[in-house]
Design a protein around this motif. Sequence first.
Motif, PDB file in Angstrom:
ATOM      1  N   ASP A  84      -1.887 -40.907  -4.134  1.00 34.05           N
ATOM      2  CA  ASP A  84      -0.920 -40.557  -5.304  1.00 34.05           C
ATOM      3  C   ASP A  84      -1.348 -39.115  -5.814  1.00 34.05           C
ATOM      4  N   ASP A  85      -2.061 -38.365  -4.973  1.00 30.17           N
ATOM      5  CA  ASP A  85      -2.403 -36.931  -5.317  1.00 30.17           C
ATOM      6  C   ASP A  85      -1.285 -36.263  -4.675  1.00 30.17           C
ATOM      7  N   LYS A  86      -0.085 -35.803  -5.503  1.00 35.96           N
ATOM      8  CA  LYS A  86       0.936 -35.118  -4.900  1.00 35.96           C
ATOM      9  C   LYS A  86       1.355 -33.908  -5.716  1.00 35.96           C
ATOM     10  N   THR A  87       0.376 -33.391  -6.686  1.00 36.07           N
ATOM     11  CA  THR A  87       0.612 -32.277  -7.247  1.00 36.07           C
ATOM     12  C   THR A  87       1.114 -30.972  -6.458  1.00 36.07           C
ATOM     13  N   PRO A  88       0.650 -30.668  -5.474  1.00 36.13           N
ATOM     14  CA  PRO A  88       1.235 -29.590  -4.729  1.00 36.13           C
ATOM     15  C   PRO A  88       2.685 -29.762  -3.989  1.00 36.13           C
ATOM     16  N   GLU A  89       2.783 -31.107  -3.842  1.00 34.85           N
ATOM     17  CA  GLU A  89       4.142 -31.380  -2.871  1.00 34.85           C
ATOM     18  C   GLU A  89       5.235 -31.344  -4.067  1.00 34.85           C
ATOM     19  N   MET A  90       4.864 -31.495  -5.327  1.00 32.57           N
ATOM     20  CA  MET A  90       5.778 -31.695  -6.787  1.00 32.57           C
ATOM     21  C   MET A  90       5.856 -30.185  -6.999  1.00 32.57           C
ATOM     22  N   THR A  91       5.112 -29.219  -6.882  1.00 28.55           N
ATOM     23  CA  THR A  91       5.102 -27.878  -7.238  1.00 28.55           C
ATOM     24  C   THR A  91       5.782 -27.157  -6.221  1.00 28.55           C
ATOM     25  N   ARG A  92       5.549 -27.318  -5.137  1.00 25.28           N
ATOM     26  CA  ARG A  92       6.109 -26.181  -3.940  1.00 25.28           C
ATOM     27  C   ARG A  92       7.491 -26.020  -4.231  1.00 25.28           C
ATOM     28  N   PRO A  93       8.550 -27.088  -4.182  1.00 25.38           N
ATOM     29  CA  PRO A  93      10.097 -27.190  -4.110  1.00 25.38           C
ATOM     30  C   PRO A  93      10.448 -26.259  -5.336  1.00 25.38           C
ATOM     31  N   LEU A  94       9.535 -26.119  -6.283  1.00 23.49           N
ATOM     32  CA  LEU A  94       9.957 -25.513  -7.558  1.00 23.49           C
ATOM     33  C   LEU A  94       9.778 -23.930  -7.917  1.00 23.49           C
ATOM     34  N   LEU A  95       8.835 -23.429  -6.768  1.00 26.55           N
ATOM     35  CA  LEU A  95       8.428 -21.982  -6.524  1.00 26.55           C
ATOM     36  C   LEU A  95       9.523 -21.409  -5.957  1.00 26.55           C
ATOM     37  N   ASP A  96       9.679 -20.065  -6.434  1.00 24.98           N
ATOM     38  CA  ASP A  96      10.439 -19.030  -5.599  1.00 24.98           C
ATOM     39  C   ASP A  96       9.513 -18.287  -4.791  1.00 24.98           C
ATOM     40  N   LYS A  97       8.411 -18.049  -5.164  1.00 22.43           N
ATOM     41  CA  LYS A  97       7.296 -17.112  -4.417  1.00 22.43           C
ATOM     42  C   LYS A  97       5.939 -17.828  -4.482  1.00 22.43           C
ATOM     43  N   GLU A  98       5.401 -18.188  -3.376  1.00 22.07           N
ATOM     44  CA  GLU A  98       4.212 -18.678  -3.149  1.00 22.07           C
ATOM     45  C   GLU A  98       3.109 -17.423  -3.231  1.00 22.07           C
ATOM     46  N   VAL A  99       1.910 -17.643  -3.942  1.00 19.36           N
ATOM     47  CA  VAL A  99       0.872 -16.777  -3.699  1.00 19.36           C
ATOM     48  C   VAL A  99      -0.535 -17.252  -3.422  1.00 19.36           C
ATOM     49  N   SER A 120      -9.451 -29.515  -1.940  1.00 22.89           N
ATOM     50  CA  SER A 120      -8.464 -29.393  -2.871  1.00 22.89           C
ATOM     51  C   SER A 120      -7.293 -28.692  -2.120  1.00 22.89           C
ATOM     52  N   ARG A 121      -5.984 -29.103  -2.349  1.00 23.19           N
ATOM     53  CA  ARG A 121      -4.801 -28.389  -1.958  1.00 23.19           C
ATOM     54  C   ARG A 121      -3.998 -27.977  -2.698  1.00 23.19           C
ATOM     55  N   GLY A 122      -4.421 -27.529  -3.937  1.00 24.00           N
ATOM     56  CA  GLY A 122      -3.731 -26.788  -4.890  1.00 24.00           C
ATOM     57  C   GLY A 122      -3.083 -25.485  -4.249  1.00 24.00           C
ATOM     58  N   ILE A 123      -1.839 -25.090  -4.865  1.00 23.56           N
ATOM     59  CA  ILE A 123      -0.961 -24.103  -4.538  1.00 23.56           C
ATOM     60  C   ILE A 123      -0.894 -23.276  -5.988  1.00 23.56           C
ATOM     61  N   ALA A 124      -0.478 -22.047  -5.746  1.00 23.45           N
ATOM     62  CA  ALA A 124      -0.077 -21.072  -6.878  1.00 23.45           C
ATOM     63  C   ALA A 124       1.044 -20.552  -6.545  1.00 23.45           C
ATOM     64  N   GLY A 125       1.973 -19.726  -7.285  1.00 28.44           N
ATOM     65  CA  GLY A 125       2.962 -19.036  -7.215  1.00 28.44           C
ATOM     66  C   GLY A 125       3.918 -18.978  -8.498  1.00 28.44           C
ATOM     67  N   VAL A 126       5.041 -18.454  -8.311  1.00 27.07           N
ATOM     68  CA  VAL A 126       6.043 -18.075  -9.292  1.00 27.07           C
ATOM     69  C   VAL A 126       7.317 -18.782  -9.276  1.00 27.07           C
ATOM     70  N   ALA A 127       7.828 -19.295 -10.326  1.00 28.25           N
ATOM     71  CA  ALA A 127       9.147 -19.959 -10.366  1.00 28.25           C
ATOM     72  C   ALA A 127       9.844 -19.394 -11.616  1.00 28.25           C
ATOM     73  N   GLY A 128      10.947 -18.675 -11.275  1.00 35.30           N
ATOM     74  CA  GLY A 128      11.579 -17.952 -12.355  1.00 35.30           C
ATOM     75  C   GLY A 128      10.497 -16.545 -12.737  1.00 35.30           C
ATOM     76  N   SER A 129      10.352 -16.627 -14.301  1.00 37.95           N
ATOM     77  CA  SER A 129       9.599 -16.015 -14.783  1.00 37.95           C
ATOM     78  C   SER A 129       8.141 -16.514 -15.111  1.00 37.95           C
ATOM     79  N   THR A 130       7.623 -17.771 -14.231  1.00 41.97           N
ATOM     80  CA  THR A 130       6.584 -18.480 -14.770  1.00 41.97           C
ATOM     81  C   THR A 130       5.546 -18.525 -13.526  1.00 41.97           C
ATOM     82  N   PHE A 131       4.335 -18.281 -13.701  1.00 42.63           N
ATOM     83  CA  PHE A 131       3.216 -18.157 -12.693  1.00 42.63           C
ATOM     84  C   PHE A 131       2.680 -19.705 -12.967  1.00 42.63           C
ATOM     85  N   VAL A 132       2.745 -20.334 -11.874  1.00 39.62           N
ATOM     86  CA  VAL A 132       2.258 -21.801 -11.878  1.00 39.62           C
ATOM     87  C   VAL A 132       1.048 -22.092 -10.893  1.00 39.62           C
TER      88      VAL A 132
END
Length: 166
Positions: A84-99, A120-132
């Motif tokens: 059930d560890d799916k945070t990266p999978e839930m985050t990725r489609p919402l990002l406009d740019k990955e970092v 750890s499979r965490g990701i980072a990126g920008v969704a609109g004007s928000t850094f996630v």
Amino acid sequence: MTACEPAPAPRTAAILIASTRAATGQYEDQTAPVVSDWLAEHGFIVSEPVIVPDGTPVGQALRALLHVEPRVIITSGGTGLAPDDKTPEMTRPLLDKEVPGIAEAIRAAGLSKTPYAALSRGIAGVAGSTFVVNLPGSPRGVMDALAVLDPLIGHICEQIEGGHGH
């Protein structure tokens, strides 16, 4: 800033905890206070942490948080290998740019302390004007990740806001 220019609005931030045990009251999350204190130290106005079960609820909560347009959303948990560890999978489609460099730096910092950081499979990126950014679910992993973000967060926000300084 001249006398005629309005003061810049304070930056806002949100915290999302992905933990089935914390969401159901079986466990008291210990990462949100660490993240909240760190964000406040960096001048952010921080909303109450949102705690949801792992998996699909993470995506729903992220979409709701993005709707209010905080400058930063920091997640903790759900980045491992459990089913059930799916945070990266839930985050990725919402990002406009990955970092990817940020996620790589967070893993590298953790690896200096524990071999488990490589999981750890965490990701980072920008969704609109928000850094996630997705952080691990352990307080130690969160502290290591925040140390990586410490010298970067101001510059990240400046760039998202349209600044080009280096």
